[in-house]
Design an enzyme around this catalytic site. Structure first.
Site, PDB file in Angstrom:
ATOM      1  N   VAL A 128       0.832  -1.206   0.000  1.00 12.95           N
ATOM      2  CA  VAL A 128       0.000   0.000   0.000  1.00 12.95           C
ATOM      3  C   VAL A 128       0.865   1.254   0.000  1.00 12.95           C
ATOM      4  O   VAL A 128       0.368   2.358  -0.225  1.00 12.95           O
ATOM      5  CB  VAL A 128      -0.937   0.013   1.221  1.00 12.95           C
ATOM      6  N   ALA A 131       8.593   3.348   0.602  1.00 11.98           N
ATOM      7  CA  ALA A 131       9.463   4.489   0.867  1.00 11.98           C
ATOM      8  C   ALA A 131      10.913   4.049   0.767  1.00 11.98           C
ATOM      9  O   ALA A 131      11.213   2.916   0.356  1.00 11.98           O
ATOM     10  CB  ALA A 131       9.161   5.089   2.243  1.00 11.98           C
ATOM     11  N   SER A 132      11.828   4.922   1.158  1.00 12.55           N
ATOM     12  CA  SER A 132      13.248   4.661   0.956  1.00 12.55           C
ATOM     13  C   SER A 132      13.777   3.536   1.825  1.00 12.55           C
ATOM     14  O   SER A 132      14.715   2.834   1.442  1.00 12.55           O
ATOM     15  CB  SER A 132      14.044   5.931   1.237  1.00 12.55           C
ATOM     16  N   ILE A 133      13.175   3.332   2.996  1.00 13.60           N
ATOM     17  CA  ILE A 133      13.691   2.348   3.937  1.00 13.60           C
ATOM     18  C   ILE A 133      12.836   1.081   3.980  1.00 13.60           C
ATOM     19  O   ILE A 133      13.352  -0.016   4.140  1.00 13.60           O
ATOM     20  CB  ILE A 133      13.798   2.968   5.342  1.00 13.60           C
ATOM     21  N   VAL A 136       5.048  -1.097   2.999  1.00 13.57           N
ATOM     22  CA  VAL A 136       3.978  -1.525   3.890  1.00 13.57           C
ATOM     23  C   VAL A 136       2.955  -2.357   3.125  1.00 13.57           C
ATOM     24  O   VAL A 136       2.537  -1.996   2.018  1.00 13.57           O
ATOM     25  CB  VAL A 136       3.284  -0.306   4.537  1.00 13.57           C
ATOM     26  N   LYS A 150       4.961  -3.481   8.082  1.00 14.03           N
ATOM     27  CA  LYS A 150       6.045  -2.677   7.520  1.00 14.03           C
ATOM     28  C   LYS A 150       7.297  -3.548   7.470  1.00 14.03           C
ATOM     29  O   LYS A 150       7.707  -4.115   8.476  1.00 14.03           O
ATOM     30  CB  LYS A 150       6.289  -1.437   8.390  1.00 14.03           C
ATOM     31  N   ASP A 290       7.752  13.524  12.060  1.00 13.75           N
ATOM     32  CA  ASP A 290       7.515  13.345  10.625  1.00 13.75           C
ATOM     33  C   ASP A 290       6.027  13.468  10.344  1.00 13.75           C
ATOM     34  O   ASP A 290       5.425  12.603   9.692  1.00 13.75           O
ATOM     35  CB  ASP A 290       8.057  11.982  10.179  1.00 13.75           C
TER      36      ASP A 290
END
Length: 516
Positions: A128, A131-133, A136, A150, A290
């Site tokens: 869904v 991201a960079s790390i 999910v 995650k 964040d």
């Protein structure tokens, strides 16, 4: 230890990538950038087919995960990079290409030590968000609960380690060159300390157990704000590389049209977000750092839920008291007190004049006080404050970088929900009440008794130390130890000239991104 040539080669590749995507055009055209740096940036793009419009997100994606994290930070600072760049970088938040499930599955099973089927009754192979790390996936546990899973991208720890190693090396070279030139702006910005702080933040993000612990702690501290929800952690399905938590079924705060269609009270959501952040940052000293729109969801009955707890900030009570007084002083126009706090906390060197600094603060605050409510901005205030830091030799405070960034981010999200909201007016009652509670007569007497007893207890040790080794109350915490890094000396042979050129172009640009 990585050789200087390896660091230089990495930096040269990164600078070339940025230049090829047009991402250094802003730095090249910035009249405040040193002329020498602008010339070197122009040299970095020689022979490259630079696009008419900069492609910032593409450049950071091409460099790697660590650069993507820098890009995410810059996306929250349109006051620095401009609205166009911030908008382009915003898609780095959660819209990166995902890894195939065949790559992710072994990571889950190895980390949790069990087959997926024994943990989840259903697991959606299409993520869904990516991201960079990490990325999910939605899943349903064997006991019927819908959860978000995650998963850390395989190999990302090694990629970050290599990148940060080079960031540290580059920052050390820059500081050494700055000292050799007699010291100046670079020394004030403390790039090595900034990189060290970024390294600590990244270490938390790369260990999902720490993210889970952060979410759990935040949920406890936010019990007094029932309108702000933190998802529950599924600890049996959580490890260093996998985080499983309650699925949030809400509308992203970035989707204003959907919020309006669903009947949400947008001004109330904006105030809820501001109050939740103030409680975290000032009252509790532990805050979600964040809080961009992609990490915030509207829930029924005008509640807000947050996700992604990889970046968290922490401020001790002394610093929170001083920060609350600074904020309240700017709200009320008591610039003299704000100036005194900066000096007492050690933010401004003692050789400057308090009255002059108060006048500079007045120049920042008074124009805003005359503006209509919807035109007053914390972001504007911070931008103006940054413009006077150079004149008063204010050293960069890494422990406040997260707070400054998050304040601007929260205001941006709140303003998108309610264009007429003003963070000053919304914050004032909360800050007033907290100061009254924490710094009222009874609290002041109790704090003084505790402080005096502690001072007497430490007296023998205090006598043997010099005062300069301790920060003033509310000041920056002691800097972490910085590892020894070999400095490349310029002054003999074309190889050293090549190292100097590559470092000047690439590492200064990379460090500028971190500081921004």
């Amino acid at each position: 230890m990585t050789h200087a040539i390896v660091h230089t080669w990495r930096l040269l590749k990164w600078a070339r990538t940025l230049a090829r995507h047009g991402a250094l055009q802003g730095l090249e055209r910035d009249p405040n950038a040193p002329a020498r740096l602008r010339r070197l940036v122009r040299l970095a793009r020689v022979g490259a087919r630079v696009p008419a419009s900069p492609r910032y997100a593409d450049a950071f994606e091409a460099i790697g995960p660590a650069a993507v994290k820098f890009g995410q930070t810059l996306a929250t600072r349109p006051d620095i990079v401009g609205e166009e760049a911030a908008l382009d970088l915003y898609r780095l938040q959660d819209a990166l290409p995902p890894l195939p499930f065949e790559t992710i599955r072994p990571q889950i099973e190895t980390s949790l030590g069990r087959p997926i089927e024994s943990l989840f009754a259903h697991f959606e192979v299409e993520p869904v968000g990516a991201a960079s790390i990490a990325q999910v996936h939605r899943a349903v546990t064997t006991d019927g609960r819908t959860v978000a899973v995650k998963v850390l991208r395989p190999g990302v720890e090694e990629e970050f380690a290599r990148a940060i190693d080079t960031y540290e090396w580059a920052a050390a070279q820059i500081e050494a060159q700055d000292r050799a030139a007699g010291g100046g702006e670079i020394g004030r910005l403390q790039p090595r300390l900034v990189i060290a702080t970024f390294k600590r933040w990244t270490a938390r993000e790369l260990d999902l157990r720490r993210e889970a612990a952060s979410a759990s702690e935040l949920a406890e501290t936010m019990a007094a704000e029932p309108a702000f929800h933190v998802p529950a952690i599924d600890w049996p399905r959580t490890s260093g590389k996998v985080l499983t938590l309650e699925w949030i079924d809400g509308i992203k705060l970035s989707n204003r049209a959907a919020l309006v269609a669903a009947g949400y009270d947008l001004p109330l959501l904006a105030k809820t977000l501001v109050h939740a952040f103030l409680r975290q940052a000032i009252a509790e000293g532990f805050f979600h750092a964040d809080l961009h729109q992609g990490n915030l969801f509207a829930l029924p009955v005008n509640r807000i839920a947050a996700i992604d707890f990889g970046i968290m900030g922490r401020i001790d009570r002394r610093a929170r008291v001083w920060l609350a007084e600074i904020l309240y002083g700017l709200i009320t126009g008591n610039y003299r007190r704000v100036a005194e706090i900066h000096f007492e906390a050690g933010y401004v060197p003692a050789h400057h004049d308090v009255a002059e600094f108060a006048t500079a603060l007045r120049a920042v605050g008074e124009p805003m006080r005359g503006l209509p409510v919807k035109e007053m901005s914390i972001g504007m205030m911070l931008d103006s404050l940054f413009s006077i830091t150079r004149d008063f030799d204010m050293v960069t405070q890494p422990h406040l970088l997260l707070l400054q960034k998050t304040m601007v981010m929260v205001e941006g999200v709140a303003t998108a929900l309610d264009p007429d909201i003003n963070l000053w007016d919304t914050a004032q009652p909360f800050v007033e009440d907290w100061i009254r509670t924490e710094l009222g007569p009874e609290a002041a007497v109790a704090d003084r008794i505790v402080a005096d007893v502690k001072t007497l207890y430490r007296l023998p040790d205090l006598v043997r130390r010099i005062e300069a080794r301790f920060p003033a109350p509310g000041g920056a915490p002691p800097a972490p130890p910085l590892r020894e890094i070999e400095i490349v000396r310029i002054g003999g042979g074309w190889r050293y000239a090549a190292v100097a050129l590559a470092t000047a172009v690439a590492s200064v640009a990379a460090t500028w991104l971190v500081i921004g």
